[in-house]
Design a protein around this motif. Structure first.
Motif, PDB file in Angstrom:
ATOM      1  N   VAL A 128      53.094  22.181  27.202  1.00 41.75           N
ATOM      2  CA  VAL A 128      52.353  23.436  27.115  1.00 41.75           C
ATOM      3  C   VAL A 128      52.197  24.012  28.515  1.00 41.75           C
ATOM      4  O   VAL A 128      51.727  23.326  29.428  1.00 41.75           O
ATOM      5  CB  VAL A 128      50.964  23.233  26.471  1.00 41.75           C
ATOM      6  CG1 VAL A 128      50.212  24.558  26.405  1.00 41.75           C
ATOM      7  CG2 VAL A 128      51.106  22.634  25.077  1.00 41.75           C
ATOM      8  N   LEU A 129      52.602  25.269  28.677  1.00 39.07           N
ATOM      9  CA  LEU A 129      52.454  25.969  29.947  1.00 39.07           C
ATOM     10  C   LEU A 129      51.359  27.022  29.820  1.00 39.07           C
ATOM     11  O   LEU A 129      51.264  27.707  28.800  1.00 39.07           O
ATOM     12  CB  LEU A 129      53.767  26.646  30.353  1.00 39.07           C
ATOM     13  CG  LEU A 129      54.986  25.746  30.555  1.00 39.07           C
ATOM     14  CD1 LEU A 129      56.192  26.587  30.946  1.00 39.07           C
ATOM     15  CD2 LEU A 129      54.718  24.686  31.613  1.00 39.07           C
ATOM     16  N   GLU A 130      50.552  27.133  30.853  1.00 39.89           N
ATOM     17  CA  GLU A 130      49.512  28.155  30.910  1.00 39.89           C
ATOM     18  C   GLU A 130      49.924  29.216  31.930  1.00 39.89           C
ATOM     19  O   GLU A 130      50.081  28.918  33.112  1.00 39.89           O
ATOM     20  CB  GLU A 130      48.176  27.537  31.310  1.00 39.89           C
ATOM     21  CG  GLU A 130      47.641  26.516  30.316  1.00 39.89           C
ATOM     22  CD  GLU A 130      46.354  25.875  30.785  1.00 39.89           C
ATOM     23  OE1 GLU A 130      45.948  26.168  31.940  1.00 39.89           O
ATOM     24  OE2 GLU A 130      45.760  25.095  30.026  1.00 39.89           O
ATOM     25  N   GLU A 150      38.595  38.448  40.454  1.00 35.30           N
ATOM     26  CA  GLU A 150      38.978  37.170  39.855  1.00 35.30           C
ATOM     27  C   GLU A 150      39.148  37.352  38.352  1.00 35.30           C
ATOM     28  O   GLU A 150      38.314  37.961  37.686  1.00 35.30           O
ATOM     29  CB  GLU A 150      37.918  36.102  40.136  1.00 35.30           C
ATOM     30  CG  GLU A 150      37.668  35.850  41.614  1.00 35.30           C
ATOM     31  CD  GLU A 150      38.871  35.243  42.310  1.00 35.30           C
ATOM     32  OE1 GLU A 150      39.697  34.608  41.614  1.00 35.30           O
ATOM     33  OE2 GLU A 150      38.981  35.401  43.538  1.00 35.30           O
ATOM     34  N   LYS A 151      40.235  36.798  37.828  1.00 32.24           N
ATOM     35  CA  LYS A 151      40.535  36.922  36.407  1.00 32.24           C
ATOM     36  C   LYS A 151      40.494  35.551  35.741  1.00 32.24           C
ATOM     37  O   LYS A 151      40.772  34.534  36.363  1.00 32.24           O
ATOM     38  CB  LYS A 151      41.922  37.541  36.203  1.00 32.24           C
ATOM     39  CG  LYS A 151      42.055  38.962  36.730  1.00 32.24           C
ATOM     40  CD  LYS A 151      41.353  39.947  35.821  1.00 32.24           C
ATOM     41  CE  LYS A 151      41.614  41.370  36.270  1.00 32.24           C
ATOM     42  NZ  LYS A 151      40.982  42.365  35.379  1.00 32.24           N
ATOM     43  N   GLU A 152      40.151  35.551  34.473  1.00 36.57           N
ATOM     44  CA  GLU A 152      40.192  34.324  33.672  1.00 36.57           C
ATOM     45  C   GLU A 152      41.048  34.554  32.434  1.00 36.57           C
ATOM     46  O   GLU A 152      40.720  34.125  31.335  1.00 36.57           O
ATOM     47  CB  GLU A 152      38.778  33.895  33.272  1.00 36.57           C
ATOM     48  CG  GLU A 152      37.906  33.501  34.458  1.00 36.57           C
ATOM     49  CD  GLU A 152      36.545  33.011  34.037  1.00 36.57           C
ATOM     50  OE1 GLU A 152      36.276  33.028  32.819  1.00 36.57           O
ATOM     51  OE2 GLU A 152      35.763  32.604  34.914  1.00 36.57           O
ATOM     52  N   GLU A 153      42.143  35.246  32.629  1.00 38.29           N
ATOM     53  CA  GLU A 153      43.040  35.558  31.526  1.00 38.29           C
ATOM     54  C   GLU A 153      44.210  34.583  31.546  1.00 38.29           C
ATOM     55  O   GLU A 153      44.825  34.372  32.590  1.00 38.29           O
ATOM     56  CB  GLU A 153      43.557  36.989  31.646  1.00 38.29           C
ATOM     57  CG  GLU A 153      42.462  38.041  31.698  1.00 38.29           C
ATOM     58  CD  GLU A 153      43.021  39.422  31.970  1.00 38.29           C
ATOM     59  OE1 GLU A 153      44.228  39.510  32.271  1.00 38.29           O
ATOM     60  OE2 GLU A 153      42.264  40.393  31.886  1.00 38.29           O
ATOM     61  N   GLN A 154      44.515  34.009  30.403  1.00 37.83           N
ATOM     62  CA  GLN A 154      45.643  33.093  30.342  1.00 37.83           C
ATOM     63  C   GLN A 154      46.286  33.124  28.965  1.00 37.83           C
ATOM     64  O   GLN A 154      45.642  33.426  27.965  1.00 37.83           O
ATOM     65  CB  GLN A 154      45.221  31.665  30.681  1.00 37.83           C
ATOM     66  CG  GLN A 154      44.315  31.011  29.663  1.00 37.83           C
ATOM     67  CD  GLN A 154      44.028  29.562  30.006  1.00 37.83           C
ATOM     68  OE1 GLN A 154      44.194  29.128  31.129  1.00 37.83           O
ATOM     69  NE2 GLN A 154      43.599  28.798  29.015  1.00 37.83           N
ATOM     70  N   SER A 155      47.572  32.841  28.949  1.00 41.59           N
ATOM     71  CA  SER A 155      48.336  32.734  27.714  1.00 41.59           C
ATOM     72  C   SER A 155      49.052  31.396  27.709  1.00 41.59           C
ATOM     73  O   SER A 155      49.456  30.890  28.765  1.00 41.59           O
ATOM     74  CB  SER A 155      49.354  33.877  27.601  1.00 41.59           C
ATOM     75  OG  SER A 155      48.703  35.131  27.550  1.00 41.59           O
ATOM     76  N   LEU A 156      49.203  30.824  26.525  1.00 42.75           N
ATOM     77  CA  LEU A 156      49.857  29.526  26.388  1.00 42.75           C
ATOM     78  C   LEU A 156      51.280  29.706  25.883  1.00 42.75           C
ATOM     79  O   LEU A 156      51.534  30.504  24.978  1.00 42.75           O
ATOM     80  CB  LEU A 156      49.075  28.629  25.425  1.00 42.75           C
ATOM     81  CG  LEU A 156      47.637  28.288  25.818  1.00 42.75           C
ATOM     82  CD1 LEU A 156      47.016  27.370  24.774  1.00 42.75           C
ATOM     83  CD2 LEU A 156      47.576  27.641  27.193  1.00 42.75           C
TER      84      LEU A 156
END
Length: 351
Positions: A128-130, A150-156
Motif C-alpha cells: 500500500v502506497l500513500e 500544512e496539508k493532511e490530504e492523502q490517497s492510498l
C-alpha cells in the motif's frame, strides 16, 4: 522563512547605511520600498490564502507490481485577479516498509487556471502506497517571502501482486470432502440429506434408506432420492501476521504467496476460506473464495491487514471463530510468506 527574513533585514541595513552616506532621491525611494515591501507582501499572501486548492482525483486506486504508476495532483487557482507562484511538496510513502520518496514541484498559476502536477514512480513489490500533499508554499511577486500551508490530504494506492501458480497436489480426500454450505453442486451427488440432487429409479446397489416412499407410492415403482453435495470451504488458508521485527520483503512475500495459493486453488476448482486476525477490530476476517474474482477481492482486503500484538487474543478469537467447523486441510502462511502444514514448514504442498 527565518533565513529569508534575516537576509532581507541585512539588505535593508545596507540600503539604510548607503542612504545615510549618500544623499540621493533614488536611495530614498529604494529605502521606502524596502520598508513597505514586507507589509505589502504578507498582506497579499494573506489575501490569497484561500485561492489555491488541491484535488487528488487523478491518483489511481490500484496498481500492479513491477509496473510504473502515474499519480496526478490537480492545483486550481480560484482567484479572478491574482496569479499565484507555488511550491508543492508531494510525499509517496510505502506504508509497510516505511520508505518515503519526496517530490517538490514549482510553478505559476494564472488567475482562474489549473495545472496537474504528475508524479511517476516504479513499484517493485506489492503493498500500500500513500500519496500525500504534505505542504504548499505560496510566494510573493519576487519569491522573497512565502506562507506555508500544512496539508493532511492523502490517497492510498494498493499495489497488487503478480500471481504465480503454486506447485501442489490435491488428494482425492480433499476433493470429496463435504463441508456445510447453502450452495450445492449441480453435477454430482453427496451426503447432505437436507438437499435433493435428483430423483431416479431404484437400482440394486442403492441403499434402502434413500427410497422416496411418497413418490414410490405415486409412481408405482421404487424411486430413489439422491442427496446433495454441499459446496462448502474444504481448505482453510490462515494468514499469520504478528507484530515484530521483520525483514524488508516480508509483507510483500506474504501477500503474494497467499494470493497465489488462493488463485491456484481456484484453478483446481477447490473452494476455500482465507482468514486472518484483524488487530484493529479484534475479529477474524474471512473470505470465501470460489473464483479468481473472489481471490482478487480477498487480496484487495488483505492489503489492509495490520500485524497483531497479542498472540493469546489472536488464538482465542481463532479458536472461537472456527469452533465446530471442519476442513479437509489447513495451510498457514507466515509473515515471511512461507507455507506451514501440521506445524511443519511445507516446501511442497500436498493436501
Amino acid at each position: 522563512m527565518i533565513k529569508r527574513c534575516i537576509a532581507y533585514g541585512a539588505a535593508m541595513l545596507v540600503i539604510l547605511y548607503t542612504f545615510l552616506i549618500y544623499d540621493a532621491e533614488v536611495l530614498s525611494a529604494i529605502l521606502i520600498l524596502s520598508i513597505l515591501y514586507p507589509i505589502l507582501s504578507l498582506s497579499w499572501l494573506a489575501l490569497t490564502r484561500k485561492s489555491l486548492r488541491t484535488e487528488r482525483d487523478r491518483v489511481p486506486e490500484m496498481g500492479e507490481e513491477g509496473k510504473e504508476i502515474r499519480a496526478g495532483i490537480l492545483l486550481k487557482n480560484l482567484s479572478r485577479y491574482f496569479a499565484i507562484q507555488y511550491e508543492v511538496k508531494i510525499v509517496v510513502t510505502d506504508r509497510n516498509r516505511e520508505e518515503k520518496a519526496v517530490k517538490i514541484c514549482r510553478g505559476n498559476l494564472a488567475p482562474e487556471s489549473s495545472e496537474t502536477v504528475w508524479c511517476d514512480f516504479e513499484t517493485t513489490e506489492c503493498g500500500v502506497l500513500e500519496v500525500s500533499v504534505e505542504s504548499i508554499r505560496r510566494y510573493d511577486w519576487f519569491r522573497i517571502f512565502y506562507l506555508t500551508e500544512e496539508k493532511e490530504e492523502q490517497s492510498l494506492i494498493k499495489i497488487f501482486p503478480e500471481y504465480e501458480l503454486i506447485p501442489m497436489e490435491i488428494t482425492r480426500r480433499v476433493r470429496e470432502f463435504q463441508a456445510d454450505d447453502t450452495e450445492y453442486a449441480q453435477d454430482r451427488k453427496g451426503d447432505d440429506a437436507s438437499e435433493t440432487y435428483q430423483i431416479r429409479s431404484y437400482r440394486e446397489q442403492d441403499n434402502i434408506k434413500d427410497i422416496h416412499w411418497k413418490l414410490t407410492a405415486r409412481e408405482g415403482k421404487l424411486m430413489i432420492r439422491e442427496r446433495g453435495f454441499p459446496l462448502g470451504c474444504v481448505v482453510l488458508i490462515w494468514i499469520d501476521y504478528p507484530e515484530g521485527k521483520k525483514e524488508k520483503n516480508d509483507f510483500s512475500g506474504m501477500v503474494k504467496n497467499a494470493a497465489s495459493l488462493s488463485v491456484t486453488l481456484t484453478e483446481e476448482k477447490c473452494i476455500h476460506l482465507v482468514a486472518w486476525y484483524d488487530d484493529l477490530t479484534g475479529k477474524v476476517v474471512m473470505w470465501r473464495v470460489k473464483t479468481v474474482q473472489d481471490a482478487c477481492y480477498m487480496t484487495w482486503n488483505l492489503l489492509d491487514i495490520h500485524p497483531y500484538k497479542r498472540t493469546d487474543w489472536m488464538n482465542e478469537c481463532r479458536k472461537e471463530c472456527f469452533r465446530g467447523r471442519e476442513f479437509a486441510a489447513v495451510i498457514e502462511v507466515d509473515a515471511s510468506g512461507r507455507f506451514w502444514q501440521n506445524g511443519q514448514k511445507a516446501e511442497y504442498l500436498r493436501i
